[in-house]
Write a protein that holds these residues in place. Structure first.
Motif, PDB file in Angstrom:
ATOM      1  N   ALA A  53       0.688  -1.088  -0.158  1.00  0.00           N
ATOM      2  CA  ALA A  53       0.504   0.044  -0.062  1.00  0.00           C
ATOM      3  C   ALA A  53       0.809   1.183   0.354  1.00  0.00           C
ATOM      4  O   ALA A  53       0.510   2.544   0.034  1.00  0.00           O
ATOM      5  N   GLY A  54       2.035   1.539   0.277  1.00  0.00           N
ATOM      6  CA  GLY A  54       3.072   1.954  -0.058  1.00  0.00           C
ATOM      7  C   GLY A  54       2.791   2.795  -0.949  1.00  0.00           C
ATOM      8  O   GLY A  54       2.873   4.301  -1.443  1.00  0.00           O
ATOM      9  N   ALA A  55       2.888   2.024  -2.336  1.00  0.00           N
ATOM     10  CA  ALA A  55       2.911   2.653  -4.021  1.00  0.00           C
ATOM     11  C   ALA A  55       1.149   3.218  -3.956  1.00  0.00           C
ATOM     12  O   ALA A  55       1.197   3.914  -4.431  1.00  0.00           O
ATOM     13  N   LEU A  56       0.414   2.925  -3.214  1.00  0.00           N
ATOM     14  CA  LEU A  56      -0.904   3.644  -3.627  1.00  0.00           C
ATOM     15  C   LEU A  56      -1.279   4.386  -2.577  1.00  0.00           C
ATOM     16  O   LEU A  56      -1.714   5.774  -2.913  1.00  0.00           O
ATOM     17  N   ILE A 112       5.022   2.401   6.177  1.00  0.00           N
ATOM     18  CA  ILE A 112       5.898   1.506   6.653  1.00  0.00           C
ATOM     19  C   ILE A 112       6.560   0.503   5.868  1.00  0.00           C
ATOM     20  O   ILE A 112       5.102   0.273   5.204  1.00  0.00           O
ATOM     21  N   ALA A 113       8.019   0.387   5.803  1.00  0.00           N
ATOM     22  CA  ALA A 113       8.229  -0.408   4.940  1.00  0.00           C
ATOM     23  C   ALA A 113       7.521  -0.818   3.614  1.00  0.00           C
ATOM     24  O   ALA A 113       7.279  -1.555   2.820  1.00  0.00           O
ATOM     25  N   PRO A 114       7.543   0.821   2.988  1.00  0.00           N
ATOM     26  CA  PRO A 114       6.551   0.738   1.947  1.00  0.00           C
ATOM     27  C   PRO A 114       7.345   0.026   0.808  1.00  0.00           C
ATOM     28  O   PRO A 114       8.909   0.322   0.281  1.00  0.00           O
ATOM     29  N   ALA A 115       6.982   0.065  -0.602  1.00  0.00           N
ATOM     30  CA  ALA A 115       6.687  -1.216  -2.061  1.00  0.00           C
ATOM     31  C   ALA A 115       6.396   0.487  -2.994  1.00  0.00           C
ATOM     32  O   ALA A 115       5.835   0.379  -2.572  1.00  0.00           O
ATOM     33  N   THR A 116       7.690   0.289  -3.470  1.00  0.00           N
ATOM     34  CA  THR A 116       7.597   1.895  -3.986  1.00  0.00           C
ATOM     35  C   THR A 116       7.940   2.358  -5.107  1.00  0.00           C
ATOM     36  O   THR A 116       6.980   3.135  -5.843  1.00  0.00           O
ATOM     37  N   HIS A 117       9.180   1.701  -5.375  1.00  0.00           N
ATOM     38  CA  HIS A 117       9.713   1.117  -6.868  1.00  0.00           C
ATOM     39  C   HIS A 117      10.072   0.207  -7.226  1.00  0.00           C
ATOM     40  O   HIS A 117      10.031  -1.249  -6.502  1.00  0.00           O
ATOM     41  N   HIS A 161      17.094  -0.326   1.311  1.00  0.00           N
ATOM     42  CA  HIS A 161      17.975   0.506   0.428  1.00  0.00           C
ATOM     43  C   HIS A 161      16.849   0.764  -0.990  1.00  0.00           C
ATOM     44  O   HIS A 161      18.071   1.559  -1.206  1.00  0.00           O
ATOM     45  N   LEU A 162      16.193   0.017  -1.312  1.00  0.00           N
ATOM     46  CA  LEU A 162      16.263   0.180  -2.718  1.00  0.00           C
ATOM     47  C   LEU A 162      14.663   1.269  -3.067  1.00  0.00           C
ATOM     48  O   LEU A 162      14.304   2.360  -3.255  1.00  0.00           O
ATOM     49  N   HIS A 163      13.619   0.962  -1.613  1.00  0.00           N
ATOM     50  CA  HIS A 163      12.289   1.324  -1.884  1.00  0.00           C
ATOM     51  C   HIS A 163      12.500   2.578  -1.176  1.00  0.00           C
ATOM     52  O   HIS A 163      12.171   3.602  -1.171  1.00  0.00           O
ATOM     53  N   SER A 164      12.671   2.305   0.932  1.00  0.00           N
ATOM     54  CA  SER A 164      12.855   3.632   1.447  1.00  0.00           C
ATOM     55  C   SER A 164      13.773   4.757   0.972  1.00  0.00           C
ATOM     56  O   SER A 164      13.452   5.818   1.326  1.00  0.00           O
ATOM     57  N   LEU A 165      14.967   4.008   0.833  1.00  0.00           N
ATOM     58  CA  LEU A 165      16.087   5.087   0.703  1.00  0.00           C
ATOM     59  C   LEU A 165      15.174   6.112  -0.976  1.00  0.00           C
ATOM     60  O   LEU A 165      15.829   6.679  -1.300  1.00  0.00           O
TER      61      LEU A 165
END
Length: 328
Positions: A135-138, A156-161, A270-274
């Motif tokens: 839901a980070g992407a949402l 929180i621990a998002p999937a964004t990238h 390192h990929l999404h949050s950063l």
């Protein structure tokens, strides 16, 4: 001829028996976790929301994959009551929410629009959006497409990238048009229940989760065939969407707080949050040491405190131009 027919009948009886058992078990799960919130009409169909408390700037909670609105309670517990008005959302096709758009409901813009429809129904003009994992992407899509409705993001621990590789094979199978229904109506529920404890432990490692977590978070709901397929479509369809969406993150104008763990083996910090800290200048990034995919379980007091900061308007923002976010 008889010798050929009998094995065929026997072979056909196995999936039929599994399907019959799945129907019975799915109904039992639905009865065990009866909806306790309210239903509001949206473009996705009726969404189930748990709307509690009072406050000028509500916190709207969006669960990740393989979850429902109930997943926030064992994590934040009594901390939810400190946030004033909270709205726990069953995303389209999850928990007890409908998914009338079918496969198109996996689109981030569709789910974001459904959330806005729900806020309209509740009379909420602006909210802090709290999102975990998928839901980070949402949540980012809400901030991009409906900037005037989002007071801030707590991811929180998002999937964004975009990430290298893909998703687990069972998501691809369950999301397929041909094999998805067969898999979801025969094997998914019995195998899922057998492996549930091990799966939960793997997601939250290195933290341990209370043995009653699956029940308190309503995890069995995701194994019902319709929700299992909806969840798989969401997960399988995310990568291609964030490839395009991530290019727009510079336009996010609200304050953003990202809370992740440095031992997250599900969504790579390192990929999404950063990546969020790099692409959205006003991001406050908090990385918890020795914490996995559940920072809200590891430090719920920290998470609720950061939500309160944004509810009180104390986060850093960039100015809006005529109600629209400036292009980075």
């Amino acid at each position: 001829m008889v010798g050929l027919v009998e094995p065929l009948i026997a072979a056909a009886s196995v999936p039929a028996a599994l399907a019959g058992w799945t129907v019975w078990r799915a109904r039992a799960i639905s009865r065990a976790f009866a909806p306790e919130g309210r239903f509001v009409p949206t473009r996705a169909g009726r969404l189930h929301l748990i709307d509690q408390g009072e406050g000028a700037v509500p916190a709207v909670f969006l669960h990740g994959a393989s979850g429902s609105a109930l997943a926030w309670r064992p994590a934040l517990g009594a901390g939810l009551a400190t946030l004033g008005r909270t709205v726990l959302v069953d995303r389209p096709g999850h928990g007890f929410s409908e998914r009338q758009a079918g496969r198109a409901a996996a689109r981030l813009d569709h789910q974001a629009g459904a959330v806005i429809d729900a806020l309209d129904a509740l009379g909420i003009t602006q909210a802090v959006v709290v999102a975990h994992s998928w839901a980070g992407a949402l949540a980012c899509r809400l901030a991009l497409d409906h900037a005037d409705r989002v007071a801030g993001l707590v991811l929180i621990a998002p999937a964004t990238h975009p990430w290298p590789g893909g998703v687990h094979w069972y998501y691809r199978v369950a999301a397929s048009r041909l094999l998805g229904p067969l898999f979801s109506w025969t094997l998914a529920l019995p195998v899922g229940e057998a492996w549930m404890g091990r799966s939960i432990a793997g997601v939250f490692s290195p933290q341990s989760i209370d043995t009653g977590y699956a029940e308190s978070a309503g995890i069995p709901l995701v194994l019902r065939p319709a929700q299992f397929m909806a969840n798989a479509q969401d997960v399988a369809g995310l990568l291609v969407q964030v490839r395009d969406q991530a290019q727009r993150y510079g336009a996010i104008a609200c304050p953003v707080t990202v809370i992740s763990g440095d031992k997250d083996g599900v969504v790579w910090t390192h990929l999404h949050s950063l990546g969020m800290a790099r692409d959205v200048p006003q991001t406050k990034l908090i990385v918890l040491p020795d914490v996995g995919h559940g920072p809200h379980h590891a430090d719920p007091a920290l998470v609720t405190a950061e939500i309160q900061v944004l509810q009180q308007g104390r986060g850093e923002t960039r100015p809006l131009l005529h109600g629209r976010a400036p292009v980075a």
